[in-house]
Each structure stands twice: as structure tokens, then as C-alpha cells.
Design a protein around this motif. Structure first.
Motif, PDB file in Angstrom:
ATOM      1  N   PRO A  34      22.359 -49.004   9.464  1.00  0.00           N
ATOM      2  CA  PRO A  34      23.691 -48.576   8.997  1.00  0.00           C
ATOM      3  C   PRO A  34      24.422 -49.665   8.210  1.00  0.00           C
ATOM      4  O   PRO A  34      25.422 -50.228   8.658  1.00  0.00           O
ATOM      5  N   HIS A  35      23.911 -49.944   7.024  1.00  0.00           N
ATOM      6  CA  HIS A  35      24.495 -51.004   6.201  1.00  0.00           C
ATOM      7  C   HIS A  35      24.525 -50.553   4.750  1.00  0.00           C
ATOM      8  O   HIS A  35      23.767 -49.672   4.333  1.00  0.00           O
ATOM      9  N   ILE A  36      25.375 -51.179   3.986  1.00  0.00           N
ATOM     10  CA  ILE A  36      25.607 -50.776   2.606  1.00  0.00           C
ATOM     11  C   ILE A  36      24.335 -50.841   1.763  1.00  0.00           C
ATOM     12  O   ILE A  36      24.152 -50.006   0.861  1.00  0.00           O
ATOM     13  N   GLU A  37      23.443 -51.771   2.045  1.00  0.00           N
ATOM     14  CA  GLU A  37      22.214 -51.863   1.257  1.00  0.00           C
ATOM     15  C   GLU A  37      21.329 -50.640   1.477  1.00  0.00           C
ATOM     16  O   GLU A  37      20.740 -50.110   0.530  1.00  0.00           O
ATOM     17  N   GLN A  38      21.239 -50.186   2.708  1.00  0.00           N
ATOM     18  CA  GLN A  38      20.475 -48.968   2.982  1.00  0.00           C
ATOM     19  C   GLN A  38      21.157 -47.764   2.354  1.00  0.00           C
ATOM     20  O   GLN A  38      20.495 -46.867   1.813  1.00  0.00           O
ATOM     21  N   TYR A  39      22.487 -47.734   2.419  1.00  0.00           N
ATOM     22  CA  TYR A  39      23.228 -46.635   1.801  1.00  0.00           C
ATOM     23  C   TYR A  39      22.944 -46.562   0.297  1.00  0.00           C
ATOM     24  O   TYR A  39      22.748 -45.473  -0.246  1.00  0.00           O
ATOM     25  N   ARG A  40      22.900 -47.694  -0.367  1.00  0.00           N
ATOM     26  CA  ARG A  40      22.623 -47.704  -1.805  1.00  0.00           C
ATOM     27  C   ARG A  40      21.235 -47.139  -2.107  1.00  0.00           C
ATOM     28  O   ARG A  40      21.059 -46.434  -3.100  1.00  0.00           O
ATOM     29  N   ARG A  41      20.279 -47.416  -1.229  1.00  0.00           N
ATOM     30  CA  ARG A  41      18.932 -46.867  -1.433  1.00  0.00           C
ATOM     31  C   ARG A  41      18.921 -45.352  -1.204  1.00  0.00           C
ATOM     32  O   ARG A  41      18.191 -44.618  -1.873  1.00  0.00           O
ATOM     33  N   GLU A  42      19.705 -44.909  -0.256  1.00  0.00           N
ATOM     34  CA  GLU A  42      19.710 -43.495   0.101  1.00  0.00           C
ATOM     35  C   GLU A  42      20.690 -42.662  -0.722  1.00  0.00           C
ATOM     36  O   GLU A  42      20.642 -41.426  -0.669  1.00  0.00           O
ATOM     37  N   LYS A  43      21.552 -43.287  -1.484  1.00  0.00           N
ATOM     38  CA  LYS A  43      22.661 -42.594  -2.131  1.00  0.00           C
ATOM     39  C   LYS A  43      22.247 -41.369  -2.946  1.00  0.00           C
ATOM     40  O   LYS A  43      22.861 -40.292  -2.813  1.00  0.00           O
ATOM     41  N   PRO A  44      21.220 -41.454  -3.803  1.00  0.00           N
ATOM     42  CA  PRO A  44      20.835 -40.243  -4.560  1.00  0.00           C
ATOM     43  C   PRO A  44      20.399 -39.094  -3.659  1.00  0.00           C
ATOM     44  O   PRO A  44      20.738 -37.932  -3.922  1.00  0.00           O
ATOM     45  N   LEU A  45      19.661 -39.396  -2.585  1.00  0.00           N
ATOM     46  CA  LEU A  45      19.222 -38.349  -1.676  1.00  0.00           C
ATOM     47  C   LEU A  45      20.389 -37.791  -0.869  1.00  0.00           C
ATOM     48  O   LEU A  45      20.460 -36.575  -0.633  1.00  0.00           O
ATOM     49  N   LEU A  46      21.288 -38.663  -0.445  1.00  0.00           N
ATOM     50  CA  LEU A  46      22.455 -38.205   0.302  1.00  0.00           C
ATOM     51  C   LEU A  46      23.325 -37.294  -0.549  1.00  0.00           C
ATOM     52  O   LEU A  46      23.840 -36.281  -0.061  1.00  0.00           O
ATOM     53  N   ARG A  47      23.459 -37.652  -1.823  1.00  0.00           N
ATOM     54  CA  ARG A  47      24.272 -36.813  -2.706  1.00  0.00           C
ATOM     55  C   ARG A  47      23.624 -35.442  -2.902  1.00  0.00           C
ATOM     56  O   ARG A  47      24.299 -34.405  -2.813  1.00  0.00           O
ATOM     57  N   ARG A  48      22.311 -35.438  -3.127  1.00  0.00           N
ATOM     58  CA  ARG A  48      21.623 -34.183  -3.429  1.00  0.00           C
ATOM     59  C   ARG A  48      21.457 -33.281  -2.204  1.00  0.00           C
ATOM     60  O   ARG A  48      21.648 -32.056  -2.298  1.00  0.00           O
ATOM     61  N   TYR A  49      21.100 -33.885  -1.062  1.00  0.00           N
ATOM     62  CA  TYR A  49      20.707 -33.064   0.091  1.00  0.00           C
ATOM     63  C   TYR A  49      21.779 -32.960   1.174  1.00  0.00           C
ATOM     64  O   TYR A  49      21.645 -32.131   2.080  1.00  0.00           O
ATOM     65  N   VAL A  50      22.824 -33.791   1.090  1.00  0.00           N
ATOM     66  CA  VAL A  50      23.898 -33.727   2.083  1.00  0.00           C
ATOM     67  C   VAL A  50      25.223 -33.336   1.430  1.00  0.00           C
ATOM     68  O   VAL A  50      25.817 -32.298   1.762  1.00  0.00           O
ATOM     69  N   GLN A  51      25.689 -34.144   0.492  1.00  0.00           N
ATOM     70  CA  GLN A  51      27.035 -33.944  -0.034  1.00  0.00           C
ATOM     71  C   GLN A  51      27.173 -32.693  -0.904  1.00  0.00           C
ATOM     72  O   GLN A  51      28.154 -31.951  -0.777  1.00  0.00           O
ATOM     73  N   GLU A  52      26.219 -32.470  -1.796  1.00  0.00           N
ATOM     74  CA  GLU A  52      26.326 -31.283  -2.654  1.00  0.00           C
ATOM     75  C   GLU A  52      26.185 -29.985  -1.862  1.00  0.00           C
ATOM     76  O   GLU A  52      26.981 -29.050  -2.062  1.00  0.00           O
ATOM     77  N   PRO A  53      25.207 -29.869  -0.929  1.00  0.00           N
ATOM     78  CA  PRO A  53      25.184 -28.666  -0.097  1.00  0.00           C
ATOM     79  C   PRO A  53      26.440 -28.503   0.752  1.00  0.00           C
ATOM     80  O   PRO A  53      26.892 -27.371   0.979  1.00  0.00           O
ATOM     81  N   PHE A  54      27.029 -29.611   1.197  1.00  0.00           N
ATOM     82  CA  PHE A  54      28.254 -29.539   1.979  1.00  0.00           C
ATOM     83  C   PHE A  54      29.387 -28.907   1.166  1.00  0.00           C
ATOM     84  O   PHE A  54      30.207 -28.145   1.711  1.00  0.00           O
ATOM     85  N   LYS A  55      29.442 -29.213  -0.107  1.00  0.00           N
ATOM     86  CA  LYS A  55      30.488 -28.622  -0.945  1.00  0.00           C
ATOM     87  C   LYS A  55      30.300 -27.117  -1.068  1.00  0.00           C
ATOM     88  O   LYS A  55      31.278 -26.354  -1.040  1.00  0.00           O
ATOM     89  N   ARG A  56      29.051 -26.682  -1.198  1.00  0.00           N
ATOM     90  CA  ARG A  56      28.805 -25.241  -1.261  1.00  0.00           C
ATOM     91  C   ARG A  56      29.104 -24.575   0.086  1.00  0.00           C
ATOM     92  O   ARG A  56      29.610 -23.444   0.132  1.00  0.00           O
ATOM     93  N   LEU A  57      28.806 -25.286   1.166  1.00  0.00           N
ATOM     94  CA  LEU A  57      29.150 -24.778   2.486  1.00  0.00           C
ATOM     95  C   LEU A  57      30.663 -24.627   2.619  1.00  0.00           C
ATOM     96  O   LEU A  57      31.157 -23.593   3.100  1.00  0.00           O
ATOM     97  N   ARG A  58      31.403 -25.641   2.197  1.00  0.00           N
ATOM     98  CA  ARG A  58      32.866 -25.563   2.214  1.00  0.00           C
ATOM     99  C   ARG A  58      33.370 -24.369   1.418  1.00  0.00           C
ATOM    100  O   ARG A  58      34.238 -23.607   1.871  1.00  0.00           O
ATOM    101  N   ASP A  59      32.822 -24.185   0.218  1.00  0.00           N
ATOM    102  CA  ASP A  59      33.261 -23.077  -0.632  1.00  0.00           C
ATOM    103  C   ASP A  59      33.022 -21.726   0.035  1.00  0.00           C
ATOM    104  O   ASP A  59      33.858 -20.820  -0.055  1.00  0.00           O
ATOM    105  N   ASP A  60      31.898 -21.592   0.719  1.00  0.00           N
ATOM    106  CA  ASP A  60      31.592 -20.321   1.386  1.00  0.00           C
ATOM    107  C   ASP A  60      32.519 -20.072   2.568  1.00  0.00           C
ATOM    108  O   ASP A  60      32.929 -18.938   2.820  1.00  0.00           O
ATOM    109  N   LEU A  61      32.863 -21.126   3.304  1.00  0.00           N
ATOM    110  CA  LEU A  61      33.787 -20.973   4.426  1.00  0.00           C
ATOM    111  C   LEU A  61      35.168 -20.552   3.936  1.00  0.00           C
ATOM    112  O   LEU A  61      35.849 -19.736   4.559  1.00  0.00           O
ATOM    113  N   VAL A  62      35.569 -21.099   2.812  1.00  0.00           N
ATOM    114  CA  VAL A  62      36.867 -20.731   2.230  1.00  0.00           C
ATOM    115  C   VAL A  62      36.838 -19.286   1.745  1.00  0.00           C
ATOM    116  O   VAL A  62      37.732 -18.482   2.068  1.00  0.00           O
ATOM    117  N   ALA A  63      35.820 -18.927   0.975  1.00  0.00           N
ATOM    118  CA  ALA A  63      35.766 -17.598   0.365  1.00  0.00           C
ATOM    119  C   ALA A  63      35.593 -16.491   1.398  1.00  0.00           C
ATOM    120  O   ALA A  63      36.112 -15.383   1.227  1.00  0.00           O
TER     121      ALA A  63
END
Length: 242
Positions: A44-73
Motif C-alpha cells: 500500500p504505497h504510492i509506487e505500487q499505486y503508480r504501477r497499478e493506476k491504469p488498471l485501477l482506472r479501467r477496471y475499478v474507477q470507470e466501472p464504478f462511475k457506470r455503477l453510480r449512474d445506474d443507481l441514480v437512474a
């Protein structure tokens, strides 16, 4: 876009509306999401986060936004709830730890009452971890004013608030010192009262394992809405007293 809505404290459970059938854009979480979170949990350190950032954005953060949108709608808008669903609802991976470079190994979002700050209000939470997902209601620090009111009034509300949700929800008590305690409160509300006196917060909800989340796929939206519906008496109570 701002839309008018009802104060959640004034919305009875039977007044909650869910779109039928659900209109879904969320496709579910994939194994890559849990793998990236597991690696971040191990380091759990910033260097590991930097390595994981593209995967976290694609597989965690972007799906989370679609999940949020569906809960709202499918729920917030049909139920006309005055909830903040856009501003400051998502967490961050990097900790504000004065340059130490620490990271959180989970990602979450929280809806809260419009016109308030997230950190100062009771929250409807969805939290993704390396081992699964947790969904429910959280009241506690740092929302000190809300938590003081909830902690003082919850024991006396006991049976009225808890009767319908006790068989279905898990409870997590956050003490001021020591480890988090998982609690199963049955009919002995004195137990709850004693635990709350020394607590910094309470979470009530349901959890699914990693395998169960992967199996759910897009149906996760329905499961989250069902969990919030079950927990609604507690959420409504927290809103009413604060």
C-alpha cells in the motif's frame, strides 16, 4: 444538473421507487479489478499505486462511475431523493498522510444529503475491496454532530428501527480504541447501547465475496438497491435525528 427532491428523512420505505426493468450500463466488476486491489493491499504505497493506476482506472474507477449512474437512474431519480450523487462522492487511493506515500487498498463511493458535505453526513456506501464488496449505511466520525445525535438516540429507538433489518444485516462497531467489532444484535438492545457508548461509528449492511461479485455481474445494481432498501429504516432514522 440540480433537480428538486425529497428529504430522505421524510421518505417512507413504501415510497421508494425502483425502475422496472432496470436500465443498466454497468457490466459488472472483472477479475482484473480484484487482482489490482490485492497487489495494492500487499504493497500500500504510492509506487505500487503508480504501477497499478491504469488498471485501477479501467477496471475499478470507470466501472464504478457506470455503477453510480445506474443507481441514480434506477432509484435516486425515480424516488425523487434529494441526494448528492456527483460532487465528492468517490474516494481517492492516495492517503493524505503528510508525504508518507501511503495508499488505500479499496475504493468506494457514498451518496449523502444534498446541501451537506460528505464527511459531515450519514452515508449510503458501496465499497470494493480485494476480497469482495460491502454495501450499506455508515454513520460516524468524522461526521461528529451526526454521530453524536445518532449514538444518543439509537438505543432508545431500538426495536422500532432494528426489527425489520436485524435478520438481514451485518453490523460493524468502530470503537475509539482497539479493533473493529462485528456485532449481531438480536432482541437485546442493551447490548447495542453499551457498545455504542464507546464507538466512533456504525456500519450496517451486507457483503459479497469476490467470487459472488464476479457471479453477480450487472445484477449487482439490483443487489445494492435491495440492500439499501433493507437498511432504509436505519438511514432514515439517522437523517431524522441529525
Amino acid at each position: 444538473m440540480w433537480l428538486p427532491g425529497h428529504d430522505p428523512a421524510n421518505v417512507a420505505p413504501e415510497a421508494l421507487v425502483q425502475a422496472e426493468p432496470l436500465v443498466l450500463t454497468f457490466e459488472g466488476f472483472r477479475p482484473e479489478a480484484f487482482a489490482a486491489l490485492a497487489r495494492l493491499k500487499a504493497h500500500p504505497h504510492i509506487e505500487q499505486y503508480r504501477r497499478e493506476k491504469p488498471l485501477l482506472r479501467r477496471y475499478v474507477q470507470e466501472p464504478f462511475k457506470r455503477l453510480r449512474d445506474d443507481l441514480v437512474a434506477n432509484w435516486v431519480l425515480p424516488s425523487a431523493l434529494a441526494l448528492e450523487t456527483e460532487r465528492n462522492v468517490f474516494s481517492r487511493f492516495l492517503k493524505n498522510d503528510f508525504g508518507a506515500g501511503g495508499c488505500y487498498a479499496h475504493y468506494w463511493m457514498a451518496f449523502y444529503r444534498r446541501g451537506r458535505r460528505r464527511l459531515a453526513d450519514v452515508q449510503l456506501i458501496v465499497s470494493l475491496h480485494a476480497d469482495g464488496i460491502r454495501v450499506g449505511v455508515y454513520a460516524g466520525e468524522p461526521a461528529r454532530a451526526v454521530w453524536r445525535a445518532v449514538r444518543a438516540r439509537l438505543p432508545e429507538a431500538g426495536e422500532e428501527v432494528w426489527r425489520s433489518i436485524i435478520p438481514l444485516l451485518q453490523f460493524k462497531i468502530y470503537p475509539r480504541k482497539g479493533e473493529v467489532r462485528w456485532v449481531r444484535v438480536q432482541e437485546d438492545f442493551r447490548c447495542l447501547s453499551k457498545l455504542l457508548k464507546g464507538a466512533e461509528g456504525i456500519w450496517a449492511g451486507r457483503a459479497l465475496s469476490r467470487a459472488e461479485v464476479l457471479h453477480q455481474g450487472p445484477e449487482m445494481v439490483h443487489w445494492i438497491l435491495e440492500t439499501w432498501r433493507i437498511a432504509w429504516p436505519l438511514y432514515r432514522f439517522c437523517c431524522a435525528v441529525s
